[in-house]
Design a protein around this motif. Structure first.
Motif, PDB file in Angstrom:
ATOM      1  N   UNK A  16       0.827  -1.003   0.040  1.00  0.00           N
ATOM      2  CA  UNK A  16      -0.012   0.069  -0.064  1.00  0.00           C
ATOM      3  C   UNK A  16       0.932   1.385   0.062  1.00  0.00           C
ATOM      4  N   UNK A  17       1.754   1.314   0.786  1.00  0.00           N
ATOM      5  CA  UNK A  17       2.786   2.308   0.855  1.00  0.00           C
ATOM      6  C   UNK A  17       3.577   2.480  -0.242  1.00  0.00           C
ATOM      7  N   UNK A  18       3.856   1.432  -1.140  1.00  0.00           N
ATOM      8  CA  UNK A  18       4.423   1.687  -2.364  1.00  0.00           C
ATOM      9  C   UNK A  18       3.528   2.151  -3.591  1.00  0.00           C
ATOM     10  N   UNK A  19       2.378   1.800  -3.496  1.00  0.00           N
ATOM     11  CA  UNK A  19       1.339   2.131  -4.581  1.00  0.00           C
ATOM     12  C   UNK A  19       0.962   3.762  -4.273  1.00  0.00           C
ATOM     13  N   UNK A  20       0.966   4.251  -2.991  1.00  0.00           N
ATOM     14  CA  UNK A  20       0.825   5.388  -2.821  1.00  0.00           C
ATOM     15  C   UNK A  20       2.016   6.158  -3.226  1.00  0.00           C
ATOM     16  N   UNK A  21       3.094   5.759  -2.899  1.00  0.00           N
ATOM     17  CA  UNK A  21       4.212   6.824  -3.519  1.00  0.00           C
ATOM     18  C   UNK A  21       4.426   6.696  -4.965  1.00  0.00           C
ATOM     19  N   UNK A  22       4.006   5.545  -5.524  1.00  0.00           N
ATOM     20  CA  UNK A  22       3.964   5.675  -7.083  1.00  0.00           C
ATOM     21  C   UNK A  22       3.078   6.588  -7.718  1.00  0.00           C
ATOM     22  N   UNK A  23       1.854   6.768  -7.086  1.00  0.00           N
ATOM     23  CA  UNK A  23       0.906   7.667  -7.517  1.00  0.00           C
ATOM     24  C   UNK A  23       0.839   9.041  -6.761  1.00  0.00           C
ATOM     25  N   UNK A  24       2.165   9.392  -6.242  1.00  0.00           N
ATOM     26  CA  UNK A  24       2.357  10.678  -5.788  1.00  0.00           C
ATOM     27  C   UNK A  24       1.427  10.985  -4.700  1.00  0.00           C
ATOM     28  N   UNK A  25       1.042  10.292  -3.871  1.00  0.00           N
ATOM     29  CA  UNK A  25       0.198  10.336  -2.468  1.00  0.00           C
ATOM     30  C   UNK A  25      -1.105  10.885  -2.922  1.00  0.00           C
ATOM     31  N   UNK A  26      -1.535  10.782  -4.291  1.00  0.00           N
ATOM     32  CA  UNK A  26      -2.987  11.219  -4.537  1.00  0.00           C
ATOM     33  C   UNK A  26      -3.908  10.226  -4.425  1.00  0.00           C
ATOM     34  N   UNK A  27      -3.924   9.047  -3.714  1.00  0.00           N
ATOM     35  CA  UNK A  27      -4.958   8.252  -3.213  1.00  0.00           C
ATOM     36  C   UNK A  27      -4.903   7.979  -1.928  1.00  0.00           C
ATOM     37  N   UNK A  28      -6.036   7.476  -1.346  1.00  0.00           N
ATOM     38  CA  UNK A  28      -6.092   7.038  -0.022  1.00  0.00           C
ATOM     39  C   UNK A  28      -6.075   5.500   0.018  1.00  0.00           C
ATOM     40  N   UNK A  29      -5.142   5.150   0.962  1.00  0.00           N
ATOM     41  CA  UNK A  29      -4.842   3.496   1.138  1.00  0.00           C
ATOM     42  C   UNK A  29      -5.366   3.333   2.426  1.00  0.00           C
ATOM     43  N   UNK A  30      -6.141   2.126   2.679  1.00  0.00           N
ATOM     44  CA  UNK A  30      -6.768   1.430   3.731  1.00  0.00           C
ATOM     45  C   UNK A  30      -6.130  -0.003   3.911  1.00  0.00           C
ATOM     46  N   UNK A  31      -5.592  -0.469   5.040  1.00  0.00           N
ATOM     47  CA  UNK A  31      -4.952  -1.769   5.320  1.00  0.00           C
ATOM     48  C   UNK A  31      -6.131  -2.385   5.879  1.00  0.00           C
ATOM     49  N   UNK A  32      -6.605  -3.589   5.461  1.00  0.00           N
ATOM     50  CA  UNK A  32      -7.671  -4.685   5.928  1.00  0.00           C
ATOM     51  C   UNK A  32      -7.602  -6.025   5.291  1.00  0.00           C
ATOM     52  N   UNK A  33      -8.007  -6.834   6.251  1.00  0.00           N
ATOM     53  CA  UNK A  33      -8.298  -7.937   5.701  1.00  0.00           C
ATOM     54  C   UNK A  33      -9.573  -8.339   4.945  1.00  0.00           C
ATOM     55  N   UNK A  34      -9.541  -8.439   3.682  1.00  0.00           N
ATOM     56  CA  UNK A  34     -11.086  -8.477   3.215  1.00  0.00           C
ATOM     57  C   UNK A  34     -11.629  -9.888   3.207  1.00  0.00           C
ATOM     58  N   UNK A  35     -11.149 -10.674   4.068  1.00  0.00           N
ATOM     59  CA  UNK A  35     -11.896 -12.072   4.232  1.00  0.00           C
ATOM     60  C   UNK A  35     -12.622 -12.118   5.684  1.00  0.00           C
ATOM     61  N   UNK A  36     -12.636 -10.646   6.282  1.00  0.00           N
ATOM     62  CA  UNK A  36     -13.257 -10.517   7.714  1.00  0.00           C
ATOM     63  C   UNK A  36     -14.429  -9.604   7.553  1.00  0.00           C
ATOM     64  N   UNK A  37     -15.402  -9.849   7.988  1.00  0.00           N
ATOM     65  CA  UNK A  37     -16.666  -9.087   7.490  1.00  0.00           C
ATOM     66  C   UNK A  37     -16.602  -7.668   8.389  1.00  0.00           C
ATOM     67  N   UNK A  38     -16.125  -7.656   9.600  1.00  0.00           N
ATOM     68  CA  UNK A  38     -15.991  -6.375  10.223  1.00  0.00           C
ATOM     69  C   UNK A  38     -14.905  -5.226   9.620  1.00  0.00           C
ATOM     70  N   UNK A  39     -13.873  -6.108   9.116  1.00  0.00           N
ATOM     71  CA  UNK A  39     -12.965  -5.052   8.575  1.00  0.00           C
ATOM     72  C   UNK A  39     -13.516  -4.504   7.295  1.00  0.00           C
ATOM     73  N   UNK A  40     -14.311  -5.099   6.440  1.00  0.00           N
ATOM     74  CA  UNK A  40     -14.976  -4.696   5.459  1.00  0.00           C
ATOM     75  C   UNK A  40     -15.833  -3.597   5.697  1.00  0.00           C
ATOM     76  N   UNK A  41     -16.383  -3.797   6.797  1.00  0.00           N
ATOM     77  CA  UNK A  41     -17.414  -2.711   7.088  1.00  0.00           C
ATOM     78  C   UNK A  41     -16.663  -1.609   7.630  1.00  0.00           C
ATOM     79  N   UNK A  42     -15.399  -1.810   8.145  1.00  0.00           N
ATOM     80  CA  UNK A  42     -14.533  -0.341   8.598  1.00  0.00           C
ATOM     81  C   UNK A  42     -13.912   0.206   7.331  1.00  0.00           C
ATOM     82  N   UNK A  43     -13.752  -0.511   6.254  1.00  0.00           N
ATOM     83  CA  UNK A  43     -13.271   0.139   4.859  1.00  0.00           C
ATOM     84  C   UNK A  43     -14.330   1.192   4.533  1.00  0.00           C
TER      85      UNK A  43
END
Length: 253
Positions: A44-71
């Protein structure tokens, strides 16, 4: 072509590398406000750097229902809304049906299928409120025919069916749901690159035998189709899952 995506809020799951990153980059280049979610913070950090910080990055495990809701909560806290959802996260596991534990089938469906169903359900109220929006599900040509691992194929087949079912429900509210089914796509973080590095002769022969176009596809070629489908240029495309495969699929539909 101006796809008129400027300032549209886009959420891309599995967006830190490979096809997902290419999709996020394509939307960013169209002037959209992009949020990507993935499990690995370093990617995620590398992607953000490549796009010159013009995106929002969110760390989450997408197999978990509660983390998807938090996203979704995080996206709404940042942008106040969502216009486009791209369900891209996925992965394969196991081997043959007989040799694959049932737990691995559950795991594959949670990642590849239920995450897409859940994220779609989470964003629908916001899209219905504005009577517009788009959901794009990234499946696979192997959701239509044999090839690859059975857990992955089964989950992607379910995704293609879900895409059509949800599309028919949602279009009355101005929401278009479609899918993209990539064939064999070569990118640095993918399985095909690893296989090519391990056995170039075998993989190059596979390309010549199995892909009529005579080469692997690129992540950018998938991303171009996704951005088109998400735009109003595709306003009459509803419930379709488009192959992006250089002719690789042997299916007639």
């Amino acid at each position: 072509m101006d796809l008129q995506l400027t300032d549209k809020v886009v959420l891309v799951t599995g967006g830190s590398k490979g096809i997902g990153y290419a999709i996020a980059k394509a939307f960013h280049q169209e002037g959209a406000k992009v949020a990507i979610v993935a499990r690995g913070q370093e990617a995620l950090n590398e992607a953000k750097a490549q796009l010159q910080d013009q995106i929002v990055t969110i760390q989450a495990d997408m197999t978990k229902e509660n983390e998807r809701e938090q996203v979704i909560s995080d996206v709404l806290d940042t942008y106040g809304t969502v216009d486009i959802l791209v369900n891209n996260v996925g992965g394969s596991n196991g081997s043959t049906t007989a040799e694959t534990d049932l737990d691995l089938f559950h795991e594959a469906f949670e990642l590849n299928y239920f995450s897409a169903v859940h994220f779609s359900k989470l964003v629908l109220p916001y899209l219905k409120e504005k009577q517009s929006g788009s959901i794009i599900n990234i499946s696979s040509i192997f959701g239509r025919e044999s090839g690859g691992k059975v857990t992955y194929n089964s989950a992607k087949a379910a995704m293609i069916s879900f895409t059509k079912a949800l599309a028919d429900e949602a279009i009355k509210d101005g929401i278009r749901v479609n899918g993209v089914a990539p064939g064999s796509i070569l990118h640095p973080s993918g399985n095909w690159q690893r296989r090519l590095d391990e056995n170039p002769e075998k993989i190059n022969q596979f390309v010549q035998d199995e892909i009529p176009a005579g080469r692997f596809g690129t992540a950018d070629e998938v991303a171009n189709v996704v951005t088109f489908l998400a735009s109003e240029k595709a306003s009459w495309v509803v419930g379709a899952t488009l192959n992006v495969d250089g002719g690789q699929s042997k299916s007639n539909y």
